[in-house]
Design an enzyme around this catalytic site. Structure first.
Site, mmCIF file in Angstrom:
data_model
loop_
_atom_site.group_PDB
_atom_site.id
_atom_site.type_symbol
_atom_site.label_atom_id
_atom_site.label_comp_id
_atom_site.label_asym_id
_atom_site.label_seq_id
_atom_site.Cartn_x
_atom_site.Cartn_y
_atom_site.Cartn_z
ATOM 1 C CD GLU A 117 -2.773 -1.362 -0.006
ATOM 2 O OE1 GLU A 117 -3.059 -0.369 -0.701
ATOM 3 O OE2 GLU A 117 -3.127 -2.525 -0.308
ATOM 4 C CG HIS B 213 -1.186 1.084 -4.473
ATOM 5 N ND1 HIS B 213 -1.296 1.041 -5.839
ATOM 6 C CD2 HIS B 213 -1.476 -0.164 -4.032
ATOM 7 C CE1 HIS B 213 -1.644 -0.188 -6.213
ATOM 8 N NE2 HIS B 213 -1.757 -0.943 -5.134
#
Lengths: 502, 502
Positions: free
Chosen positions: A267, A270
């Site tokens: 994550e 991202h």
């Protein structure tokens, strides 16, 4: 009004739409982190109201007029300039959105709401027939959607284009037809070697300590806490509300170390992509990454190419051992490295290792394309799934829950999304080869805990551009060739040759 | 379109506006709880965009047409029905909003942004002159606002009406002119008696344990965790996003027990008011309470009339001692009760006790009215403040920071808001007398930890009505008389007679 003034008006309208999208994003973030259960119904209304306003602004007459009005202004600019690219992308989205009928949007919302519910039931009862009529309806709507974009080269193209702008089904086919047999062959080579040990990752790990170690890791790799934060959730995701606030979420499992560890890095990948955008992209549709696949390249690089690499753990493993002495005190760095890279065919995509993951994706992609082409009937889907799964991974799912019913995507109408996952792995490996050529001392830097040069490289080559370029164009600019599976295979071969000794 | 169908359309439009307001509410909640610092600029844009859309819908031609269109439908209904009240309130808001010019809205936003900044600086430097020109501009805009509503009975009326619908300045004057001397007299009686001891509330209290005790308290008084939650913040507030999700926030101070303890009960009182609304009020402007003052009555009842009462602590004190044995183990219940009710004139409103709080408010209210009437000049404000402060509370602020510059309200243009705080105390005491007459065993119930009958009473009499009735109307319906200071004085007299033994 002069065209350059119209451009400013267009930018204002896009900024308003962006603000509303960010507000909708916060509603969704809150729903998955802190919202009390009683808030669900109201939240549904709020999302519907915002979505409707966003859509209305996106397809408004004002938008159409401004897009026409700015043409004389942007046509004299460098086609790669921010202004020209902004107008190009906006026009592209406007043309797509205005082609789709309001009736279709309503039908799709209804079909996918019912489909999602039926899927949950079908999965719980391991009964594909409960889901079949819903999938038929969703596929029918998929065909209707595609027809809005006729003529097309391939029936799957308009669906793929939602997630990978500009990408064609022929591209996919040429990429993955050559890749699949190579991945299957690699898997056989690995299966012939003695298995590595990973019992230690399944021990009990204190949840707070896992969380704290994740925060420490993020801080050391240069995560920008001033513009981000991390919260707990059930299904981890990353979301942003403008360039100043892009957040990650993580799940911590008490008996499985990799979930939080690599999920956090994934994550973070991202988030760092978004946070690295040029400031001018804020509050424009260019702020999002180039595509779902390019986004996935960033997250998978942090998760796998770095997070599951030896140099990374040469730096961080002593600290991890210090935090978890009873679980890892007697596990050598080499054993740890091998354990977190264990390859084992399994039924569930989201738990798959690096060597098998793409095979899960290719299976789904081939089935989607087959369904859209009419070469596979929905009623045969479970059987086709199992036969191919045996062919690619050497095992057969014992039931539908571990087979055709495992993913939520189709029930929500997300046909065309799966390829992005595999493309992300391929793009990541291409970038990886490129950066290692540009910065030969990269592994040595990681060993010393230096991540700045690598992050700077990504920012310069990828992050700052946001959605300025389509995925193929971006990869071409950075690596000199279009999306290519060869670097990924080279990476896998080399990595697992060392680990499994073939 | 038939009028009843137009009513449904109006309801839909109001529901959309409510959804957008709830979304804006979540943006604000997040800003004060979890937002990373870098998100501030984007959040400002998001709020501005949402606010502008909400405003445009509120004053839209569609709104005006629907309000006219539904008239034949509602005029045949019971004027106390949900439908009739909804239309009445909506029309009232529409007429107010459409009277105010867009230019004024823009000027006000500008003046209060600058005013807030100047106030911060003036306060930090203890220099009223830095704030004076800004306050002059804000007051000028106050006068402009008032003129939109000419003719009026009193120049302060249109400002008061923002926060207390239907209330007039003559009401305020008649209520508070009789109350002030009584409060001053009570204070003198208390000052003549030996002071009570409260050193124990200033000891070090573990923050997590304070938080956990607050959660335990909330759970036992029947707080609905399914539709609420509690988070930490700097300046506690309550906010809601529809009937299914109304949240509180709390501040925990490491060396001052009352902050979290009574702050939590205060905010819970606000939240329970909202959560007790009838389901039909959801997504309508009727969901909010009757006024800021009625809202404050609910929070102050929980904070003071219950939370600082002997029966409440007869139930909870043993548990609090268990949680904090070293701080409270040797403090008797009686000493604790006296300590948390200590009366002592102080300079800062937000730290004031029950006996002095209203005097702080009355001072501000009188100054606001005097400024609007033109009987007080802004340049004399600091001096007038200090003279009256000495008169009412017997002490003189040593500087402006502890005097005229302490509150944020005027800098943000909130003229007319202060009365609500004092009205809340009065209304709370009126309801308190009423409920104790209706349920004589109330203190006994509290002693046993039973809060359901009391909460049911509030729900039935106050909560479920939301904003169906204006504050005076609501108080009249429940207690049989309009807002009246006598019960509050009786309550104070009786309470402090016991504590201070006069």
């Amino acid at each position: 009004m002069p065209p350059n003034e119209q451009f400013l008006q267009l930018k204002n309208l896009l900024a308003e739409i962006a603000d509303l999208n960010y507000a909708a994003g916060l509603l969704a973030w809150d729903q998955q982190t802190y919202m009390p259960p009683g808030g669900a119904q109201n939240r549904g209304y709020q999302m519907a109201t915002l979505t409707q306003i966003i859509h209305a602004k996106g397809v408004s007459k004002e938008m159409g007029k401004l897009l026409d009005g700015v043409q004389p202004y942007v046509s004299q600019l460098d086609p790669d300039s921010f202004e020209a690219r902004l107008v190009k992308l906006t026009r592209r989205q406007y043309e797509k959105e205005t082609k789709v009928s309001a009736q279709w949007v309503a039908d799709f919302a209804m079909a996918t709401t019912a489909g999602y519910e039926a899927w949950g039931k079908a999965r719980a009862e391991n009964d594909f027939k409960l889901f079949q009529p819903h999938l038929e309806r969703i596929l029918e709507l998929g065909h209707q959607y595609v027809e809005f974009f006729a003529p097309y080269e391939h029936v799957y193209d308009p669906l793929l284009d939602i997630f990978e702008p500009g990408m064609k089904t022929t591209d996919l086919k040429s990429i993955f037809l050559s890749l699949r047999p190579q991945q299957v062959a690699l898997l056989k080579k690995i299966a012939d070697r003695p298995q590595v040990e990973d019992a230690f990752i399944h021990l009990a790990y204190d949840e707070q300590k896992q969380w704290d170690f994740g925060v420490e890791l993020l801080t050391k790799i240069g995560f920008d806490w001033n513009r981000s934060r991390q919260d707990k959730t059930l299904h981890p995701f990353t979301t942003g509300f403008g360039l100043g606030d892009i957040r990650i979420t993580t799940r911590v499992l008490p008996n499985y170390l990799p979930s939080a560890l690599f999920g956090t890095l994934h994550e973070a990948g991202h988030a760092m992509y978004g946070l690295g955008s040029a400031p001018s992209l804020d509050r424009t549709p260019l702020l999002d990454g180039a595509s779902a696949g390019v986004h996935e390249s960033q997250s998978r690089m942090w998760e796998n190419l770095i997070g599951r690499s030896l140099p990374f753990w040469q730096h961080f493993y002593p600290r991890l051992q210090e935090v978890f002495p009873s679980q890892l005190g007697n596990v050598t760095l080499e054993s740890f490295y091998k354990g977190i890279n264990k390859v084992q065919p399994s039924f569930i995509r989201v738990e798959a290792d690096e060597a098998t993951y793409n095979l899960h994706i290719m299976l789904r992609m081939e089935l989607e394309i087959g369904l859209m082409e009419g070469n596979i009937a929905i009623k045969d889907l479970p059987e086709v799934w199992n036969v191919r799964f045996q062919e690619y991974l050497g095992v057969t799912p014992p039931d539908y829950t571990k087979g055709v019913l495992q993913d939520v995507h189709w029930s929500k109408g997300l046909i065309g999304y799966f390829p992005s996952y595999a493309l992300g792995n391929l793009i990541g490996a291409q970038l990886w080869e490129r950066i290692n050529a540009d910065i030969p001392e990269l592994p040595e830097q990681f060993r010393r805990g230096e991540f700045t040069p690598w992050l700077e490289w990504l920012r310069e080559k990828i992050h700052r551009h946001g959605a300025m370029f389509e995925p193929q164009e971006l990869v071409q600019r950075v690596t000199g060739s279009k999306i290519d599976p060869a670097p990924f295979m080279r990476y896998l071969e080399q990595k697992y040759r060392t680990i499994y000794g073939f």
